[in-house]
Design an enzyme around this catalytic site. Structure first.
Site, mmCIF file in Angstrom:
data_model
loop_
_atom_site.group_PDB
_atom_site.id
_atom_site.type_symbol
_atom_site.label_atom_id
_atom_site.label_comp_id
_atom_site.label_asym_id
_atom_site.label_seq_id
_atom_site.Cartn_x
_atom_site.Cartn_y
_atom_site.Cartn_z
ATOM 1 N N ASP A 171 1.188 -1.557 -0.172
ATOM 2 C CA ASP A 171 -0.078 -0.127 0.039
ATOM 3 C C ASP A 171 0.514 1.102 -0.416
ATOM 4 O OD1 ASP A 171 0.529 0.481 2.316
ATOM 5 O OD2 ASP A 171 -1.371 0.726 3.618
ATOM 6 N N TYR A 266 9.830 4.483 2.358
ATOM 7 C CA TYR A 266 11.290 4.082 3.326
ATOM 8 C C TYR A 266 12.500 3.942 3.286
ATOM 9 C CZ TYR A 266 7.447 0.563 5.116
ATOM 10 O OH TYR A 266 6.224 0.442 6.142
HETATM 11 P P1 NAD Z 1 -1.425 -9.150 12.702
HETATM 12 O O1 NAD Z 1 -0.059 -9.543 13.693
HETATM 13 O O2 NAD Z 1 -3.004 -8.160 13.836
HETATM 14 O O3 NAD Z 1 -2.371 -10.439 12.364
HETATM 15 C C1 NAD Z 1 -1.198 -11.057 11.047
HETATM 16 C C2 NAD Z 1 -2.191 -12.874 11.519
HETATM 17 O O4 NAD Z 1 -1.255 -12.981 10.453
HETATM 18 C C3 NAD Z 1 -2.211 -13.020 13.304
HETATM 19 O O5 NAD Z 1 -3.284 -12.726 13.907
HETATM 20 C C4 NAD Z 1 -1.282 -14.046 13.172
HETATM 21 O O6 NAD Z 1 -1.700 -14.920 13.689
HETATM 22 C C5 NAD Z 1 -1.728 -14.079 11.686
HETATM 23 N N1 NAD Z 1 -0.286 -15.499 10.528
HETATM 24 C C6 NAD Z 1 0.446 -16.091 11.613
HETATM 25 N N2 NAD Z 1 1.067 -16.610 11.018
HETATM 26 C C7 NAD Z 1 0.294 -17.278 9.608
HETATM 27 C C8 NAD Z 1 0.807 -18.070 9.517
HETATM 28 N N3 NAD Z 1 1.311 -18.852 9.021
HETATM 29 N N4 NAD Z 1 -1.093 -18.300 8.705
HETATM 30 C C9 NAD Z 1 -2.129 -18.243 8.707
HETATM 31 N N5 NAD Z 1 -2.209 -17.234 9.899
HETATM 32 C C10 NAD Z 1 -0.797 -16.827 10.386
HETATM 33 O O7 NAD Z 1 -0.883 -8.204 12.019
HETATM 34 P P2 NAD Z 1 -1.377 -6.404 10.750
HETATM 35 O O8 NAD Z 1 0.051 -5.750 11.216
HETATM 36 O O9 NAD Z 1 -2.734 -6.735 10.758
HETATM 37 O O10 NAD Z 1 -0.709 -6.404 9.660
HETATM 38 C C11 NAD Z 1 -0.986 -8.359 8.447
HETATM 39 C C12 NAD Z 1 0.435 -8.979 6.982
HETATM 40 O O11 NAD Z 1 -0.097 -7.187 6.282
HETATM 41 C C13 NAD Z 1 1.685 -7.856 7.779
HETATM 42 O O12 NAD Z 1 2.150 -9.725 7.170
HETATM 43 C C14 NAD Z 1 2.044 -6.658 7.440
HETATM 44 O O13 NAD Z 1 3.985 -6.428 7.835
HETATM 45 C C15 NAD Z 1 1.663 -6.648 6.269
HETATM 46 N N6 NAD Z 1 1.156 -5.344 5.726
HETATM 47 C C16 NAD Z 1 1.443 -4.413 4.730
HETATM 48 C C17 NAD Z 1 1.552 -3.695 3.992
HETATM 49 C C18 NAD Z 1 2.156 -3.366 2.455
HETATM 50 O O14 NAD Z 1 1.207 -2.618 2.266
HETATM 51 N N7 NAD Z 1 2.182 -4.470 2.189
HETATM 52 C C19 NAD Z 1 0.778 -2.799 4.831
HETATM 53 C C20 NAD Z 1 0.470 -3.031 6.710
HETATM 54 C C21 NAD Z 1 0.775 -4.587 6.882
HETATM 55 C C1 LMR Z 2 1.679 -1.839 10.111
HETATM 56 O O1 LMR Z 2 0.694 -1.364 9.648
HETATM 57 O O2 LMR Z 2 2.117 -2.048 11.466
HETATM 58 C C2 LMR Z 2 2.961 -2.410 9.728
HETATM 59 O O3 LMR Z 2 2.507 -2.814 8.291
HETATM 60 C C3 LMR Z 2 3.448 -0.691 8.575
HETATM 61 C C4 LMR Z 2 3.664 -0.064 9.669
HETATM 62 O O4 LMR Z 2 2.436 0.993 9.381
HETATM 63 O O5 LMR Z 2 4.771 -0.144 9.873
#
Ligand code: NAD
Ligand code: LMR
Length: 442
Positions: A171, A266
């Protein structure tokens, strides 16, 4: 119109209710018969599903909702899988950030040694997910992946499951475009951009509105305010925390040195690691900010909802939810819409390796992303990208081969680490912290 079955892997994510609201807002474009939530932490997911169900109930009672830890139940006959797994959850994110900082090195979720550590944890679960989807879902199913560290995940998938239908998205380009549009006083959708790089490692080279490139105007604004409107309340909740305000201000620092293009936020970690370390609180990092903020609010909201039936947080969508739905609609309807996503290079940037997973504008079709030709890029950016790419590619080799030496090479090549000595010290501490998650490195 056909109704789709959607599964969400990492259903316990803090982003789930927001993404669900975004899906509900777009039911006409992406009609759904079922949403299945899948997570390895069933208890966490069940709480989040309470909020997700409450959001769905505001729109419809015709979608079947399933909350499961069983892959077959989750993925059988699915059309789309949204992946948002945080392997090791926030407890390990905190260590990814704090261990490097204890060595006076950038501690971050996806950049520097923290990102490499997260990559070492995530490749195996991501491959497991792809295999479940191949086993149970429709042959035409797409995984739309947000799971970080996206660059390393994309490289691991390219190498280990090259035929898998996985679209890796982030995103950050679209969030940066949200800020640019607010600065220019236009809608984000009016902005047409050119962009090249790797995930969390790229540059905008054109910011066009109505056929006119506005990059020079944005550059002038950044010199005064960073990449923020004077009124920061115009930025959606996704980036309202103080660490993000600081990050968008730091775009000024980058452009004061390198004004040619507009950088992905970043890049602050790679270009100014010393400044980042000096201005970081080693005892309270982004992981703490999220645990005390977004995560805490979500679980408190669920608790209150269960007590009172009132949903206090509307889970306003923001770019994170909108973007994943936009690209999915473009796949489902074969629209060929142009978005910045990750894709294999294959000549898009001729002076980078053909097998690099680059981030560029691509037309999103039912057969996946079709990147738009970029052309050769100048040496400075090429050199930076190739160093980062080598670090990420060697890390994936280290994971596949279980090689300590390759892991150390990957850490040493990372621009945030000052020497092989420091790289080894950080790597060794991270090995100890990740013993339940990483492959054994010999
Ligand atoms: P979060 O910790 O709130 O939720 C992640 C969930 O993944 C947890 O409920 C956990 O139990 C689950 N999980 C872990 N290993 C797993 C597996 N092997 N199989 C199924 N589920 C599993 O995390 P969050 O902060 O909501 O972020 C979620 C993801 O999105 C992360 O990977 C984060 O880095 C990514 N993210 C990406 C972007 C982007 O734009 N690329 C932005 C924000 C977050
Ligand atoms: C998050 O949402 O916490 C990360 O995946 C990215 C950030 O905001 O640091």
């Amino acid at each position: 119109m056909k109704k789709y079955i959607l599964a969400v892997a990492g259903g316990g994510s803090t982003y789930t209710p927001g993404i669900i609201r975004s899906l509900m807002d777009r039911l006409e474009d992406l009609p759904l018969s079922e949403i299945r939530f899948y997570d390895i932490d069933g208890a966490r997911q069940s709480k989040v599903v309470v909020a997700a169900k409450a959001v769905i109930a505001e729109y419809t009672d015709s979608i079947l909702v399933t909350d499961t830890t069983d892959p077959q139940t989750a993925f059988e006959n699915a059309d789309f899988v949204f992946a948002q797994m945080r392997v090791g959850k926030y407890a390990l994110r905190e260590l990814d950030e704090k261990i490097p900082l204890s060595h006076n090195v950038v501690g971050q979720e996806t950049c520097g040694p923290g990102g490499l550590a997260y990559g070492l944890r995530t490749i195996a679960p991501m491959i497991e997910l792809i295999d479940y989807v191949e086993q149970y879902a429709k042959e035409t199913a797409w995984i739309v992946n947000y799971s970080n560290p996206a660059s390393i995940v994309a490289e691991g998938v390219r190498k280990l499951r090259p035929k898998a239908r996985v679209l890796n998205i982030c995103d950050m380009p679209v969030a940066t475009m949200r800020n640019i549009a607010a600065i220019l006083g236009v809608e984000r959708e009016e902005l047409v951009v050119d962009y090249f790089g790797l995930n969390h490692f790229g540059w905008f080279t054109r910011l066009e509105v109505d056929g006119i490139d506005r990059l020079a105007e944005v550059r002038e604004h950044v010199y005064k305010h960073g990449l923020l409107t004077e009124d920061v309340s115009k930025i959606d909740y996704r980036h309202a925390d103080s660490s993000w305000i600081k990050t968008f201000k730091n775009i000024k620092l980058i452009m004061d040195h390198f004004p040619e293009y507009l950088p992905n936020p970043y890049l602050q970690y790679y270009l100014f690691p010393d400044h980042i370390v000096e201005t970081s609180n080693k005892d309270y990092t982004r992981a703490n900010e999220v645990m005390d903020g977004r995560e805490k609010t979500l679980f408190e909201t669920v608790e209150k909802f269960e007590e009172t039936g009132i949903l206090e947080d509307s889970f306003a969508v923001g770019v994170h939810g909108t973007f994943i739905v936009d690209v999915t609609v473009s796949i489902a309807q074969n629209l060929g819409k142009r978005y910045v996503v990750m894709t294999e290079n294959n000549g898009t940037i001729p002076n980078l390796p053909a097998d690099a997973m680059i981030e560029v504008p691509a037309f999103i079709t039912a057969d996946g992303p079709k990147p738009e030709f970029v052309g050769d890029i100048p040496y400075f950016y090429k050199a930076m990208i190739e160093q980062q790419l080598a670090s990420e590619k060697i890390l994936v080799e280290a994971i596949i081969e279980g090689s300590y030496e390759k892991a150390l090479q990957a850490f040493t090549l990372n621009k945030t680490l000052p020497s092989a000595k420091v790289a080894k010290a950080v790597l060794d501490d991270l090995i100890a912290a990740n013993k339940d998650f990483w492959p054994t490195l010999n």
